[in-house]
Scaffold this active site. Structure first.
Site, mmCIF file in Angstrom:
data_model
loop_
_atom_site.group_PDB
_atom_site.id
_atom_site.type_symbol
_atom_site.label_atom_id
_atom_site.label_comp_id
_atom_site.label_asym_id
_atom_site.label_seq_id
_atom_site.Cartn_x
_atom_site.Cartn_y
_atom_site.Cartn_z
ATOM 1 N N ASN A 126 0.815 -1.219 0.000
ATOM 2 C CA ASN A 126 0.000 0.000 0.000
ATOM 3 C C ASN A 126 0.850 1.272 0.000
ATOM 4 O O ASN A 126 0.359 2.343 0.323
ATOM 5 C CB ASN A 126 -1.005 -0.022 1.163
ATOM 6 C CG ASN A 126 -0.339 -0.249 2.508
ATOM 7 O OD1 ASN A 126 0.876 -0.138 2.630
ATOM 8 N ND2 ASN A 126 -1.130 -0.566 3.514
ATOM 9 N N GLN A 135 -4.564 3.593 18.506
ATOM 10 C CA GLN A 135 -5.682 3.442 17.569
ATOM 11 C C GLN A 135 -6.591 2.326 18.041
ATOM 12 O O GLN A 135 -6.072 1.249 18.362
ATOM 13 C CB GLN A 135 -5.155 3.155 16.163
ATOM 14 C CG GLN A 135 -4.465 4.369 15.574
ATOM 15 C CD GLN A 135 -4.020 4.193 14.122
ATOM 16 O OE1 GLN A 135 -3.494 5.114 13.540
ATOM 17 N NE2 GLN A 135 -4.222 3.038 13.544
ATOM 18 N N HIS A 170 -7.282 6.102 10.284
ATOM 19 C CA HIS A 170 -6.181 5.449 9.561
ATOM 20 C C HIS A 170 -6.731 4.679 8.344
ATOM 21 O O HIS A 170 -7.147 3.523 8.465
ATOM 22 C CB HIS A 170 -5.456 4.492 10.517
ATOM 23 C CG HIS A 170 -4.159 3.995 10.004
ATOM 24 N ND1 HIS A 170 -3.253 3.341 10.795
ATOM 25 C CD2 HIS A 170 -3.599 4.041 8.776
ATOM 26 C CE1 HIS A 170 -2.195 3.015 10.083
ATOM 27 N NE2 HIS A 170 -2.391 3.416 8.842
ATOM 28 N N ARG A 187 3.311 7.226 11.298
ATOM 29 C CA ARG A 187 2.751 6.734 12.552
ATOM 30 C C ARG A 187 2.543 7.916 13.488
ATOM 31 O O ARG A 187 3.397 8.801 13.579
ATOM 32 C CB ARG A 187 3.674 5.712 13.231
ATOM 33 C CG ARG A 187 3.662 4.308 12.614
ATOM 34 C CD ARG A 187 2.290 3.638 12.684
ATOM 35 N NE ARG A 187 2.268 2.326 12.054
ATOM 36 C CZ ARG A 187 1.792 2.079 10.825
ATOM 37 N NH1 ARG A 187 1.280 3.050 10.083
ATOM 38 N NH2 ARG A 187 1.770 0.858 10.352
HETATM 39 P P1 NDP Z 1 10.180 1.649 3.469
HETATM 40 O O1 NDP Z 1 10.820 0.614 4.322
HETATM 41 O O2 NDP Z 1 10.258 1.531 2.004
HETATM 42 O O3 NDP Z 1 10.756 3.075 3.823
HETATM 43 C C1 NDP Z 1 11.050 3.458 5.111
HETATM 44 C C2 NDP Z 1 12.160 4.466 5.038
HETATM 45 O O4 NDP Z 1 12.299 5.049 6.341
HETATM 46 C C3 NDP Z 1 13.485 3.860 4.663
HETATM 47 O O5 NDP Z 1 13.965 4.545 3.518
HETATM 48 C C4 NDP Z 1 14.346 4.147 5.876
HETATM 49 O O6 NDP Z 1 15.548 4.672 5.472
HETATM 50 C C5 NDP Z 1 13.653 5.313 6.510
HETATM 51 N N1 NDP Z 1 14.016 5.481 7.910
HETATM 52 C C6 NDP Z 1 14.058 4.556 8.886
HETATM 53 N N2 NDP Z 1 14.458 5.112 10.029
HETATM 54 C C7 NDP Z 1 14.677 6.402 9.766
HETATM 55 C C8 NDP Z 1 15.114 7.489 10.562
HETATM 56 N N3 NDP Z 1 15.445 7.325 11.851
HETATM 57 N N4 NDP Z 1 15.207 8.684 9.983
HETATM 58 C C9 NDP Z 1 14.909 8.845 8.670
HETATM 59 N N5 NDP Z 1 14.518 7.846 7.869
HETATM 60 C C10 NDP Z 1 14.395 6.641 8.419
HETATM 61 O O7 NDP Z 1 8.664 1.712 3.942
HETATM 62 P P2 NDP Z 1 7.414 2.447 3.277
HETATM 63 O O8 NDP Z 1 7.871 3.703 2.655
HETATM 64 O O9 NDP Z 1 6.615 1.507 2.471
HETATM 65 O O10 NDP Z 1 6.577 2.751 4.602
HETATM 66 C C11 NDP Z 1 7.075 3.652 5.596
HETATM 67 C C12 NDP Z 1 6.166 3.680 6.796
HETATM 68 O O11 NDP Z 1 4.917 4.263 6.438
HETATM 69 C C13 NDP Z 1 5.776 2.306 7.366
HETATM 70 O O12 NDP Z 1 6.759 1.788 8.225
HETATM 71 C C14 NDP Z 1 4.517 2.625 8.109
HETATM 72 O O13 NDP Z 1 4.794 3.085 9.422
HETATM 73 C C15 NDP Z 1 3.913 3.772 7.300
HETATM 74 N N6 NDP Z 1 2.766 3.305 6.493
HETATM 75 C C16 NDP Z 1 1.538 3.888 6.714
HETATM 76 C C17 NDP Z 1 0.429 3.439 6.042
HETATM 77 C C18 NDP Z 1 -0.905 4.087 6.231
HETATM 78 O O14 NDP Z 1 -1.936 3.493 5.896
HETATM 79 N N7 NDP Z 1 -0.959 5.302 6.757
HETATM 80 C C19 NDP Z 1 0.509 2.305 5.103
HETATM 81 C C20 NDP Z 1 1.854 1.863 4.837
HETATM 82 C C21 NDP Z 1 2.924 2.318 5.548
HETATM 83 P P3 NDP Z 1 16.953 4.054 5.588
HETATM 84 O O15 NDP Z 1 16.828 2.694 6.156
HETATM 85 O O16 NDP Z 1 17.400 4.162 4.200
HETATM 86 O O17 NDP Z 1 17.646 4.976 6.474
#
Ligand code: NDP
Length: 400
Positions: free
Chosen positions: A148, A315, A334, A286
Site C-alpha cells: 500500500n 488506535q 487510519h 505513525r
Molecule cells: P520503506 O521501508 O520503504 O521506507 C522506510 C524508510 O524510512 C526507509 O527509507 C528508511 O531509510 C527510513 N528510515 C528509517 N528510520 C529512519 C530514521 N530514523 N530517519 C529517517 N529515515 C528513516 O517503507 P514504506 O515507505 O513503504 O513505509 C514507511 C512507513 O509508512 C511504514 O513503516 C509505516 O509506518 C507507514 N505506512 C503507513 C500506512 C498508512 O496506511 N498510513 C501504510 C503503509 C505504511 P533508511 O533505512 O534508508 O535509512
C-alpha cells in the site's frame, strides 16, 4: 493444525457489509515501481475490489485455512484483558493484524501466547508488535512490503493540497449552506513554488516526491541512506544530512519513516520550533512519531499552519484525543493504506505468506521484519531494535 487469530476492523456501521460497490473492477497492476512483483499466492478466494479488511471480509482466508484443517478466529475486539483477542491468544500460532486497527502485541501479551510463532501484518508497519520482545522470544514478524505504499503517497498529496488550499473548510461552507468566499480563501495558497521535504525517501517517500514533482515545487529529503544520484537529478532533489537541517527551509514536511525507538516523538516542541512559522506537516507514517501535545500546541499558537495525516496513537483514538479538536487539522482515521485497491494486494500477500509458512517454503526476504531473534529483510533496513508499543493499552478507552 494451527490456530490463526486474525484481528480486523468492524464492518460498515451504515448498511452493513456491502452487497455492491461503486466500481465493478480495480485496475490490474503486476509490478511495483522498483520491479518487485505483486503477491503470488497459488490462488485467492475473493474478488479484487471487495471489502476484505473488515470482519466479514476475513481477508478472504476462511476457505483456504479451514480447507487445510486450521482453526481461523476473526474478531475486531482487540483491546483490554477481557477482549476476544486476549481470550484466544493462549493457543494461537499465528496472529494477523492490520495497522489500521492494530492488535497491539506487547511483551505482556506475547508472554500469554506460548504457542505463537508469527505475527503477520496485513499491511506495512509492524510497530504495533513489541519487536524487541519478538526478537527475544524467537517470533517471526512479517509484513506485506509495498502493498500500500503507493496508496499512501496518493493520500499524502491529497492532504497536502487540502491543507494548503484550505479545501476542508471550503467544502464545509457548501454543506452548511454558506457562500462566504473570504472565509474560504483567507487561509488558501497555491502549492506551486513551495519547498516540500520528506523525512525518509523509502517506498512511500520516494513515490510522494515523484507525484509532487509536476506541481513545480522544490523537493527536499532526509534519509539515512542517500538515493542514487540519477534519482536526485531527475527530481532535482536537495538532500539534507539531518531532519533539523531540512525542516528549517521547507514549507511542508511529509513524514514517511517507520515508528521505532529512533523516530518516536521525533517531532517534539524542539523540532517544531525549528520549522518556519506557517509550515504544514502531513504525517501518514505513525502518530507516535509526533508528540501529540506539541502538535496541538503549535496549531493553537499558529506556528504550524496545518497538520494532516491518518495515523494516531493509540488506535482507535480515544474520544478526548486532542487531534480530534485542534484547529486547522485535516485528519482522517487510519485509512490511506486500506483502500479497496490496497486490500486486494495485502490480502493476496497474507495468503502468499501463509502458504509459504504451512508448506515450509521461505517467506520472501523483503517481507521479513524479524526472524530468528534479529531484525531481518525490510526490518534490518528500516527499523531499529527496541519497542514502540508503550501506552497502547490506552486504546481500550475508545469503547467508553
Ligand atoms: P520503506 O521501508 O520503504 O521506507 C522506510 C524508510 O524510512 C526507509 O527509507 C528508511 O531509510 C527510513 N528510515 C528509517 N528510520 C529512519 C530514521 N530514523 N530517519 C529517517 N529515515 C528513516 O517503507 P514504506 O515507505 O513503504 O513505509 C514507511 C512507513 O509508512 C511504514 O513503516 C509505516 O509506518 C507507514 N505506512 C503507513 C500506512 C498508512 O496506511 N498510513 C501504510 C503503509 C505504511 P533508511 O533505512 O534508508 O535509512
Amino acid at each position: 493444525m494451527a490456530k490463526v487469530l486474525c484481528v480486523l476492523y468492524d464492518d460498515p456501521a451504515n448498511g452493513g457489509y456491502p452487497t455492491s460497490y461503486a466500481r465493478d473492477t480495480i485496475p490490474t497492476i503486476s509490478r511495483y515501481p522498483d520491479g518487485q512483483t505483486l503477491p503470488t499466492p497459488h490462488a485467492i478466494d475473493f474478488k479484487p475490489g471487495q471489502l476484505l479488511g473488515s470482519v466479514t471480509g476475513e481477508l478472504g482466508l476462511r476457505k483456504y485455512l479451514e480447507g487445510q484443517g486450521h482453526e481461523f478466529v476473526v474478531t475486531s475486539d482487540k483491546d483490554g484483558p477481557n477482549s476476544e483477542f486476549e481470550k484466544h491468544l493462549h493457543d494461537a500460532e499465528i496472529v494477523i493484524s492490520q495497522p489500521f486497527w492494530p492488535a497491539y502485541l506487547t511483551a505482556e501479551r506475547i508472554a500469554k501466547a506460548p504457542k505463537l510463532k508469527m505475527a503477520l501484518t496485513a499491511g506495512i508497519g509492524s510497530d504495533h508488535v513489541d519487536l524487541q520482545a519478538a526478537m527475544d522470544k524467537g517470533l517471526s514478524v512479517v509484513e506485506i512490503t509495498y502493498c500500500n505504499s503507493n496508496s499512501v503517497a496518493e493520500h499524502i498529496v491529497m492532504q497536502m493540497l487540502s491543507l494548503v488550499r484550505n479545501y476542508i473548510p471550503s467544502y464545509k461552507q457548501v454543506i452548511d449552506g454558506g457562500w462566504n468566499i473570504a472565509d474560504c480563501v483567507s487561509r488558501s495558497y497555491d502549492i506551486e513554488g513551495m519547498h516540500v521535504g520528506t523525512v525518509a525517501a523509502g517506498r512511500i517517500g520516494l513515490r510522494a516526491l515523484r507525484l509532487l514533482k509536476p506541481f513545480d515545487v522544490h523537493l527536499h529529503y532526509f534519509d539515512r541512506h542517500r538515493l542514487p544520484e540519477s534519482v536526485e537529478k531527475e527530481l532535482n532533489l536537495t538532500w539534507h544530512d539531518s531532519v533539523e537541517s531540512m525542516v528549517k527551509v521547507v514549507d511542508i514536511v511529509t513524514i514517511n519513516c517507520p515508528l521505532h525507538p529512533e523516530t518516536e516523538h521525533l517531532f517534539n516542541d524542539e523540532m517544531i520550533s525549528k520549522m518556519k512559522k506557517g509550515s504544514y506537516i502531513v504525517n501518514t507514517a505513525r502518530g507516535k512519531i509526533c508528540d501529540r501535545d506539541a502538535i496541538a500546541r503549535a496549531l493553537k499558537s499558529g506556528h504550524l499552519a496545518g497538520y494532516a495525516g491518518d495515523v494516531w496513537f493509540p488506535q482507535p483514538a480515544p474520544q478526548d484525543h486532542p487531534w480530534r479538536t485542534m484547529p486547522n487539522h485535516g485528519m482522517t482515521p487510519h485509512i490511506s493504506g486500506t483502500s479497496l485497491s490496497a486490500q486486494a494486494r495485502y490480502a493476496a500477500g497474507v495468503r502468499e505468506v501463509l502458504e509459504c509458512y504451512f508448506e515450509n517454503r521461505p517467506i520472501r526476504n523483503e517481507y521479513l521484519v524479524v526472524k530468528d531473534g534479529a531484525l531481518a529483510g525490510v526490518g534490518a533496513h528500516s527499523y531499529s531494535k527496541g519497542n514502540a508499543t508503550k501506552g497502547s493499552e490506552e486504546a481500550a478507552k475508545f469503547k467508553k
